[in-house]
Motif scaffolding. Structure first.
Motif, PDB file in Angstrom:
ATOM      1  N   PHE A 123      -1.369   7.969  -1.643  1.00 48.81           N
ATOM      2  CA  PHE A 123      -2.367   7.801  -0.584  1.00 48.81           C
ATOM      3  C   PHE A 123      -2.528   9.144   0.135  1.00 48.81           C
ATOM      4  O   PHE A 123      -1.728   9.496   0.994  1.00 48.81           O
ATOM      5  CB  PHE A 123      -1.939   6.699   0.380  1.00 48.81           C
ATOM      6  N   SER A 124      -3.577   9.867  -0.244  1.00 46.20           N
ATOM      7  CA  SER A 124      -3.719  11.260   0.194  1.00 46.20           C
ATOM      8  C   SER A 124      -4.321  11.408   1.585  1.00 46.20           C
ATOM      9  O   SER A 124      -4.029  12.380   2.287  1.00 46.20           O
ATOM     10  CB  SER A 124      -4.567  12.035  -0.815  1.00 46.20           C
ATOM     11  N   HIS A 126      -5.083  10.404   5.636  1.00 49.08           N
ATOM     12  CA  HIS A 126      -4.276   9.872   6.741  1.00 49.08           C
ATOM     13  C   HIS A 126      -4.519   8.377   6.932  1.00 49.08           C
ATOM     14  O   HIS A 126      -3.571   7.609   7.155  1.00 49.08           O
ATOM     15  CB  HIS A 126      -4.625  10.623   8.027  1.00 49.08           C
ATOM     16  N   GLU A 127      -5.784   7.932   6.806  1.00 45.79           N
ATOM     17  CA  GLU A 127      -6.104   6.524   7.033  1.00 45.79           C
ATOM     18  C   GLU A 127      -5.446   5.640   5.980  1.00 45.79           C
ATOM     19  O   GLU A 127      -4.822   4.613   6.298  1.00 45.79           O
ATOM     20  CB  GLU A 127      -7.627   6.325   7.010  1.00 45.79           C
ATOM     21  N   GLU A 128      -5.544   6.036   4.703  1.00 46.73           N
ATOM     22  CA  GLU A 128      -4.928   5.259   3.621  1.00 46.73           C
ATOM     23  C   GLU A 128      -3.411   5.220   3.778  1.00 46.73           C
ATOM     24  O   GLU A 128      -2.790   4.174   3.613  1.00 46.73           O
ATOM     25  CB  GLU A 128      -5.270   5.893   2.266  1.00 46.73           C
ATOM     26  N   ARG A 129      -2.827   6.381   4.083  1.00 45.52           N
ATOM     27  CA  ARG A 129      -1.369   6.477   4.167  1.00 45.52           C
ATOM     28  C   ARG A 129      -0.841   5.644   5.333  1.00 45.52           C
ATOM     29  O   ARG A 129       0.207   5.009   5.226  1.00 45.52           O
ATOM     30  CB  ARG A 129      -0.954   7.934   4.310  1.00 45.52           C
ATOM     31  N   THR A 130      -1.554   5.652   6.448  1.00 45.75           N
ATOM     32  CA  THR A 130      -1.127   4.874   7.612  1.00 45.75           C
ATOM     33  C   THR A 130      -1.093   3.386   7.284  1.00 45.75           C
ATOM     34  O   THR A 130      -0.147   2.670   7.647  1.00 45.75           O
ATOM     35  CB  THR A 130      -2.069   5.136   8.805  1.00 45.75           C
ATOM     36  N   LYS A 131      -2.124   2.905   6.574  1.00 42.71           N
ATOM     37  CA  LYS A 131      -2.153   1.488   6.187  1.00 42.71           C
ATOM     38  C   LYS A 131      -1.034   1.178   5.195  1.00 42.71           C
ATOM     39  O   LYS A 131      -0.395   0.120   5.276  1.00 42.71           O
ATOM     40  CB  LYS A 131      -3.518   1.145   5.591  1.00 42.71           C
ATOM     41  N   ALA A 132      -0.806   2.089   4.245  1.00 44.70           N
ATOM     42  CA  ALA A 132       0.263   1.877   3.263  1.00 44.70           C
ATOM     43  C   ALA A 132       1.624   1.835   3.940  1.00 44.70           C
ATOM     44  O   ALA A 132       2.484   1.016   3.581  1.00 44.70           O
ATOM     45  CB  ALA A 132       0.231   2.988   2.212  1.00 44.70           C
ATOM     46  N   MET A 133       1.824   2.703   4.939  1.00 43.56           N
ATOM     47  CA  MET A 133       3.093   2.712   5.659  1.00 43.56           C
ATOM     48  C   MET A 133       3.260   1.450   6.503  1.00 43.56           C
ATOM     49  O   MET A 133       4.379   1.022   6.785  1.00 43.56           O
ATOM     50  CB  MET A 133       3.203   3.953   6.536  1.00 43.56           C
TER      51      MET A 133
END
Length: 469
Positions: A123-124, A126-133
């Protein structure tokens, strides 16, 4: 996007197993002790051996993923976890179970850094990574609750003799499909720079961390003695030698275990300091709360366990909704979460007693879980944000190691203060005083976490309007 989410589910199974098996043995202790005729000391070491193996090899697991491929090490970790779970399930005596739990912890250490590393790579934005986290946080909450529930459920079954063995054997049908889909769907990633593996560094670091975590665990169960103090001093000496050895190897362009370029990233330093103080607070809180409920307030274990479940429910709920809030409000969500936990702890000191209605226990533990669930996923996000792909596995291992060691330090340090104020023949009033002192130490830790979160640059957890610029 569907493919990414499917991959996320697969790798989160590794995280689920890692967390679940920390807690799954606790409720089953009486059954295990009776059936394999284990002493109290053997039972304590049985619980600790998983955490010792886990904490001692996390950095090694992260580095192995960087050098040889994160998919490969993740799958090997799953396979080893399955085999060690089988060994736990068929153990005939305490020694076999202790060794199998230790290997189980090592296999978890192979998986855990790859989970965080692959999330950062997969998830490159910030928005995708935040949801994944956020889903990473939900997995931690589910693992915590599921571990305690399944441990109690399987141990109480009467369909087979020694039903506690099922708490380990159940990992096999989870690992098998996880291994299959990992091989089928995960893409390989590793550092583009080819280097040999620092076997000597693994031995030195693992020895130092093993001695340190073992001594801390022994202090927790047997108290401070000159033997444990000596082992801690020796372990610190080994770890200092390890750091000097690694710096020398880097200068001579030889293979190494920790890349010290990690510590050039301000957000990584702030993240590991913040997660350390947070887990000193969190694990010592659960440890002391259990003692206060059962010994101080005379609750039975089932009632105490039911209350803790509400904390897990709050954790899961917050992990589900906090990513969207962080995207809108940035690190202010973390500051609000820390403030909520601090407020809840103060209220607990004021109202927790034998006359407190159970709905108030449920509510305050639920709110505590909401605060915790809004913070934990983002601490990892802060530490690993902007980390190059070549370093992300190493960074994940170091981050997880600080987290696990801090958890043990919290139990030992804050627990020792709790027992000091308890005295030799404690009354209910002594328990409340000890709980109060320990709680305010935890609040102090939360204040320190807040200070380091405030220092995190705004671009690490940007608000949504900033993302559109």
């Amino acid at each position: 996007m569907i493919h990414k989410n499917l991959i996320l589910i697969i790798i989160l199974f590794g995280q689920l197993l890692t967390i679940m098996d920390i807690f799954i043995i606790n409720v089953s202790i009486p059954s295990i002790q009776r059936d394999i005729h284990a002493s109290n000391g053997e039972i304590q070491f049985m619980i600790a051996s998983y955490l010792i193996g886990f904490a001692s090899f996390l950095i090694t697991g992260g580095r192995l993923g960087d050098l040889y491929g994160r998919k490969k090490i993740f799958v090997i970790g799953l396979l080893l976890f399955m085999l060690s779970s089988l060994a736990c399930g068929i153990s005939a005596n305490a020694l076999q179970l202790v060794i199998s739990r230790f290997i189980q912890g090592i296999s978890a250490a192979a998986m855990a850094p790859q989970v965080l590393a692959m999330i950062q790579i997969l998830f490159s934005t910030h928005e995708e990574r935040t949801k994944a986290m956020g889903w990473y946080g939900i997995t931690i909450g589910i693992g915590t609750i599921l571990g305690q529930f399944l441990g109690g459920y399987f141990s109480s079954l009467t369909v087979i003799d020694e039903s506690w063995r099922l708490i380990f054997l159940m990992n096999i049908p989870i690992c098998l499909p996880a291994i299959f889909f990992s091989l089928k769907l995960l893409k390989e990633s590793k550092s583009p720079v080819k280097k040999s593996f620092d076997i000597l560094g693994v031995f030195i670091l693992s020895t130092g961390l093993f001695c340190f975590t073992y001594a801390l665990t022994a202090v927790e169960h047997a108290g401070i003695g000159w033997q444990n103090i000596l082992v801690i001093i020796i372990s610190v000496g080994i770890l200092i030698y390890f750091i000097k050895n690694q710096r020398t190897r880097i200068l001579k362009n030889r293979s190494y275990l920790i890349d010290f370029k990690l510590f050039r990233y301000q957000n990584f330093n702030l993240g590991i300091i913040a997660v350390s103080f947070f887990f000193i607070m969190l694990d010592s809180y659960f440890y002391i709360l259990s003692l206060y409920f059962q010994d101080g307030l005379k609750m039975n274990p089932l009632a105490a366990g039911e209350i803790i479940v509400f904390q897990g429910a709050g954790f899961i709920l917050a992990s589900l909704f906090s990513p969207g809030m962080i995207l809108r409000h940035g690190k202010n969500v973390l500051i609000a979460g820390l403030s909520l936990i601090s407020l809840v702890l103060i209220i607990q000191v004021l109202v927790f007693n034998t006359q407190t209605p159970f709905y108030l226990f449920y509510l305050l533990l639920f709110l505590h879980g909401v605060g915790v669930g809004s913070i934990i996923p983002s601490l990892a996000n802060i530490a690993l944000s902007g980390m190059p792909e070549s370093l992300v596995g190493n960074a994940s291992g170091v981050y997880n190691t600080f987290q696990q060691v801090a958890a043990i330090v919290g139990i030992v340090a804050v627990g020792s203060v709790f027992y000091y104020f308890l005295g030799e023949k404690p009354t209910s009033g002594d328990y409340h005083i000890a709980f109060t002192v320990a709680t305010f130490i935890n609040i102090f830790c939360l204040v320190l976490v807040m200070i380091f979160i405030i220092k995190v640059p705004d671009h690490i957890l940007p608000k949504k309007r900033m993302l559109r610029m």
